[in-house]
Design a protein around this motif. Structure first.
Motif, PDB file in Angstrom:
ATOM      1  N   SER A 142       5.455  -5.174   0.679  1.00 30.88           N
ATOM      2  CA  SER A 142       5.499  -4.139   1.693  1.00 30.88           C
ATOM      3  C   SER A 142       6.776  -3.319   1.607  1.00 30.88           C
ATOM      4  O   SER A 142       7.786  -3.772   1.050  1.00 30.88           O
ATOM      5  CB  SER A 142       5.375  -4.753   3.087  1.00 30.88           C
ATOM      6  N   ALA A 143       6.703  -2.120   2.159  1.00 30.61           N
ATOM      7  CA  ALA A 143       7.850  -1.222   2.273  1.00 30.61           C
ATOM      8  C   ALA A 143       7.584  -0.321   3.468  1.00 30.61           C
ATOM      9  O   ALA A 143       6.424  -0.067   3.818  1.00 30.61           O
ATOM     10  CB  ALA A 143       8.049  -0.414   1.001  1.00 30.61           C
ATOM     11  N   SER A 144       8.631   0.160   4.084  1.00 30.97           N
ATOM     12  CA  SER A 144       8.428   1.006   5.251  1.00 30.97           C
ATOM     13  C   SER A 144       9.561   2.002   5.426  1.00 30.97           C
ATOM     14  O   SER A 144      10.665   1.817   4.882  1.00 30.97           O
ATOM     15  CB  SER A 144       8.282   0.155   6.512  1.00 30.97           C
ATOM     16  N   GLY A 145       9.279   3.027   6.209  1.00 30.84           N
ATOM     17  CA  GLY A 145      10.290   4.040   6.510  1.00 30.84           C
ATOM     18  C   GLY A 145       9.801   4.921   7.641  1.00 30.84           C
ATOM     19  O   GLY A 145       8.597   4.992   7.915  1.00 30.84           O
ATOM     20  N   SER A 146      10.713   5.575   8.273  1.00 32.34           N
ATOM     21  CA  SER A 146      10.372   6.496   9.364  1.00 32.34           C
ATOM     22  C   SER A 146       9.990   7.847   8.775  1.00 32.34           C
ATOM     23  O   SER A 146      10.373   8.168   7.632  1.00 32.34           O
ATOM     24  CB  SER A 146      11.554   6.643  10.313  1.00 32.34           C
ATOM     25  N   VAL A 192       2.691   0.500   2.082  1.00 31.71           N
ATOM     26  CA  VAL A 192       3.727   1.350   2.676  1.00 31.71           C
ATOM     27  C   VAL A 192       3.328   1.691   4.101  1.00 31.71           C
ATOM     28  O   VAL A 192       2.224   2.196   4.348  1.00 31.71           O
ATOM     29  CB  VAL A 192       3.931   2.631   1.849  1.00 31.71           C
ATOM     30  N   THR A 193       4.239   1.399   5.015  1.00 36.24           N
ATOM     31  CA  THR A 193       4.026   1.686   6.441  1.00 36.24           C
ATOM     32  C   THR A 193       4.979   2.762   6.884  1.00 36.24           C
ATOM     33  O   THR A 193       6.190   2.697   6.600  1.00 36.24           O
ATOM     34  CB  THR A 193       4.252   0.421   7.279  1.00 36.24           C
ATOM     35  N   VAL A 194       4.446   3.760   7.580  1.00 36.62           N
ATOM     36  CA  VAL A 194       5.279   4.815   8.159  1.00 36.62           C
ATOM     37  C   VAL A 194       5.506   4.448   9.620  1.00 36.62           C
ATOM     38  O   VAL A 194       4.555   4.398  10.414  1.00 36.62           O
ATOM     39  CB  VAL A 194       4.617   6.193   8.023  1.00 36.62           C
ATOM     40  N   VAL A 207       3.800   4.333 -17.617  1.00 35.34           N
ATOM     41  CA  VAL A 207       3.624   3.797 -16.266  1.00 35.34           C
ATOM     42  C   VAL A 207       2.976   4.862 -15.400  1.00 35.34           C
ATOM     43  O   VAL A 207       3.357   6.036 -15.442  1.00 35.34           O
ATOM     44  CB  VAL A 207       4.977   3.383 -15.649  1.00 35.34           C
ATOM     45  N   SER A 208       1.991   4.456 -14.635  1.00 39.37           N
ATOM     46  CA  SER A 208       1.331   5.353 -13.689  1.00 39.37           C
ATOM     47  C   SER A 208       1.311   4.700 -12.311  1.00 39.37           C
ATOM     48  O   SER A 208       1.460   3.486 -12.186  1.00 39.37           O
ATOM     49  CB  SER A 208      -0.092   5.698 -14.157  1.00 39.37           C
ATOM     50  N   TRP A 209       1.168   5.533 -11.294  1.00 37.30           N
ATOM     51  CA  TRP A 209       1.154   5.075  -9.906  1.00 37.30           C
ATOM     52  C   TRP A 209      -0.074   5.622  -9.191  1.00 37.30           C
ATOM     53  O   TRP A 209      -0.454   6.782  -9.402  1.00 37.30           O
ATOM     54  CB  TRP A 209       2.410   5.546  -9.178  1.00 37.30           C
ATOM     55  N   TYR A 210      -0.655   4.777  -8.321  1.00 34.80           N
ATOM     56  CA  TYR A 210      -1.867   5.133  -7.606  1.00 34.80           C
ATOM     57  C   TYR A 210      -1.689   4.872  -6.115  1.00 34.80           C
ATOM     58  O   TYR A 210      -1.105   3.870  -5.711  1.00 34.80           O
ATOM     59  CB  TYR A 210      -3.057   4.320  -8.133  1.00 34.80           C
ATOM     60  N   GLN A 211      -2.219   5.789  -5.319  1.00 38.90           N
ATOM     61  CA  GLN A 211      -2.236   5.659  -3.864  1.00 38.90           C
ATOM     62  C   GLN A 211      -3.655   5.296  -3.442  1.00 38.90           C
ATOM     63  O   GLN A 211      -4.610   5.916  -3.906  1.00 38.90           O
ATOM     64  CB  GLN A 211      -1.835   6.992  -3.223  1.00 38.90           C
ATOM     65  N   ASP A 231       1.141   9.337   4.162  1.00 34.24           N
ATOM     66  CA  ASP A 231       1.612   8.565   3.009  1.00 34.24           C
ATOM     67  C   ASP A 231       1.394   7.067   3.218  1.00 34.24           C
ATOM     68  O   ASP A 231       1.575   6.279   2.287  1.00 34.24           O
ATOM     69  CB  ASP A 231       3.098   8.822   2.750  1.00 34.24           C
ATOM     70  N   GLU A 232       1.037   6.688   4.439  1.00 34.04           N
ATOM     71  CA  GLU A 232       0.784   5.275   4.712  1.00 34.04           C
ATOM     72  C   GLU A 232      -0.461   4.832   3.951  1.00 34.04           C
ATOM     73  O   GLU A 232      -1.564   5.331   4.177  1.00 34.04           O
ATOM     74  CB  GLU A 232       0.613   5.032   6.214  1.00 34.04           C
ATOM     75  N   ALA A 233      -0.267   3.902   3.016  1.00 34.53           N
ATOM     76  CA  ALA A 233      -1.338   3.494   2.107  1.00 34.53           C
ATOM     77  C   ALA A 233      -0.829   2.345   1.246  1.00 34.53           C
ATOM     78  O   ALA A 233       0.330   1.956   1.318  1.00 34.53           O
ATOM     79  CB  ALA A 233      -1.761   4.656   1.213  1.00 34.53           C
ATOM     80  N   ASP A 234      -1.726   1.820   0.424  1.00 31.63           N
ATOM     81  CA  ASP A 234      -1.331   0.869  -0.605  1.00 31.63           C
ATOM     82  C   ASP A 234      -1.010   1.644  -1.879  1.00 31.63           C
ATOM     83  O   ASP A 234      -1.669   2.632  -2.203  1.00 31.63           O
ATOM     84  CB  ASP A 234      -2.450  -0.128  -0.890  1.00 31.63           C
ATOM     85  N   TYR A 235       0.003   1.169  -2.608  1.00 34.21           N
ATOM     86  CA  TYR A 235       0.404   1.813  -3.858  1.00 34.21           C
ATOM     87  C   TYR A 235       0.405   0.773  -4.971  1.00 34.21           C
ATOM     88  O   TYR A 235       0.931  -0.329  -4.813  1.00 34.21           O
ATOM     89  CB  TYR A 235       1.785   2.438  -3.725  1.00 34.21           C
ATOM     90  N   PHE A 236      -0.203   1.145  -6.082  1.00 34.31           N
ATOM     91  CA  PHE A 236      -0.279   0.259  -7.242  1.00 34.31           C
ATOM     92  C   PHE A 236       0.331   0.953  -8.455  1.00 34.31           C
ATOM     93  O   PHE A 236       0.083   2.130  -8.691  1.00 34.31           O
ATOM     94  CB  PHE A 236      -1.730  -0.085  -7.577  1.00 34.31           C
ATOM     95  N   CYS A 237       1.095   0.207  -9.227  1.00 35.47           N
ATOM     96  CA  CYS A 237       1.565   0.729 -10.500  1.00 35.47           C
ATOM     97  C   CYS A 237       0.649   0.197 -11.599  1.00 35.47           C
ATOM     98  O   CYS A 237      -0.124  -0.746 -11.393  1.00 35.47           O
ATOM     99  CB  CYS A 237       3.009   0.327 -10.784  1.00 35.47           C
ATOM    100  N   SER A 238       0.724   0.828 -12.747  1.00 35.93           N
ATOM    101  CA  SER A 238      -0.032   0.377 -13.909  1.00 35.93           C
ATOM    102  C   SER A 238       0.773   0.714 -15.150  1.00 35.93           C
ATOM    103  O   SER A 238       1.549   1.667 -15.162  1.00 35.93           O
ATOM    104  CB  SER A 238      -1.393   1.076 -13.964  1.00 35.93           C
TER     105      SER A 238
END
Lengths: 110, 120
Positions: A9-13, A107-109, A35-39, A84-91
Motif C-alpha cells: 500500500s501507499a497513500s497521499g493527500s 494507492v489510497t488518496v 519496465v511498464s506500469w499499469y493502473q 488516482d486511487e487504484a491498484d498499480y502493477f509493474c511488469s
C-alpha cells in the motif's frame, strides 16, 4: 521466476506525490529497459500508464512518471487526484520471451 | 481504436480444459503485434500466460515456463481472434482471464476480462 516485489500500500493527500517501488533482479528489472506500469480500478482491466521505464502512452497525464535504478523501478504520481486511487502493477520483460508482474500496490488518496 | 473481447465458459470442472477466445476489432490480428493472455486470481496479482505472433506464413508462440506444458495459444485469422486452451485445470486456475495486445514489451490494449471458475 518470482513476482516483482511492490509495497502492498501507499497513500497521499490530494495534491501530494506518492512513489511506488518495484524490485526485481538482474534477470528482469535490472537487465532490460522494459519496465511498464499499469493502473487498475476495481472490477476493471489494467490500463497501461508507463512503458520502457519512463515513456507515457498518449493520453496519460504527465503527473505519472517512471524511473529505474539497478534492480528497482519506481512510479511517481505527482499532484494526486481522487481518480488516482487504484491498484498499480509493474511488469518487466524477463528474458527468454517471458514477462513477470509485480505483486501490486494499492494507492489510497486520503 | 483496438478493442478486445474475451468469451468462453465461466465454469470448468477440475482436470478439464479451459477454452477461451478473444475477438479483436478495430485492428488486424495479423498486424505487427504480439497478442497475450494474462490472468488474475481473485484479489491477487497478474500472471502472464503466453503470447502469439501471427504472420502470413506461420505463427510464433511463447509461454510462461510454469504453464508451458498445459497451454496452447492459437489464432483464427478468418475470425480475427485468438484462443487460449489450458488443460488439466485445478482450483488454482480460477481467475479473471484477459487478452491484451503487446507493444514495446508492454501491453497497451486489454479486454474487459472474463472470470473462469474451476469447480466440480
Amino acid at each position: 521466476q518470482s513476482a516483482l516485489t511492490q509495497p502492498p500500500s501507499a497513500s497521499g493527500s490530494p495534491g501530494q506525490s506518492v512513489t511506488i517501488s518495484c524490485t526485481g533482479t538482474s534477470s528482469d528489472v535490472g537487465g532490460y529497459n522494459s519496465v511498464s506500469w499499469y493502473q487498475q480500478h476495481p472490477g476493471k482491466a489494467p490500463k497501461l500508464m508507463i512503458y520502457e521505464v519512463s515513456k507515457r502512452p498518449s493520453g496519460v497525464p504527465n503527473r505519472f512518471s517512471g524511473s529505474k535504478s539497478g534492480n528497482t523501478a519506481s512510479l511517481t504520481v505527482s499532484g494526486l487526484q481522487a481518480e488516482d486511487e487504484a491498484d498499480y502493477f509493474c511488469s518487466s520483460y524477463a528474458g527468454s520471451s517471458n514477462y513477470v508482474f509485480g505483486t501490486g500496490t494499492k494507492v489510497t488518496v486520503l | 481504436q483496438v478493442q478486445l473481447q474475451e468469451s468462453g465458459p465461466g465454469l470448468v470442472k477440475p482436470s478439464g480444459t479451459l477454452s477461451l477466445t478473444c475477438a479483436v476489432s478495430g485492428g488486424s490480428i495479423s498486424s505487427s503485434n504480439w497478442w497475450s493472455w494474462i490472468r488474475q486470481p481473485p484479489g491477487k496479482g497478474l500472471e502472464w500466460i503466453g503470447e502469439i505472433f501471427h504472420s502470413e506464413s506461420t505463427n510464433f508462440t511463447n509461454y510462461n515456463p510454469s504453464l508451458k506444458s498445459r497451454v496452447t495459444i492459437s489464432v483464427d485469422k478468418s475470425k480475427n481472434q485468438l484462443s487460449l486452451k489450458l488443460s488439466s485445470v485445478t482450483v488454482a486456475d480460477t481467475a479473471v482471464y484477459y487478452c491484451a495486445r503487446g507493444t514495446h514489451l508492454a501491453f497497451d490494449y486489454w479486454g474487459q476480462g472474463t472470470l473462469v471458475t474451476v469447480s466440480s
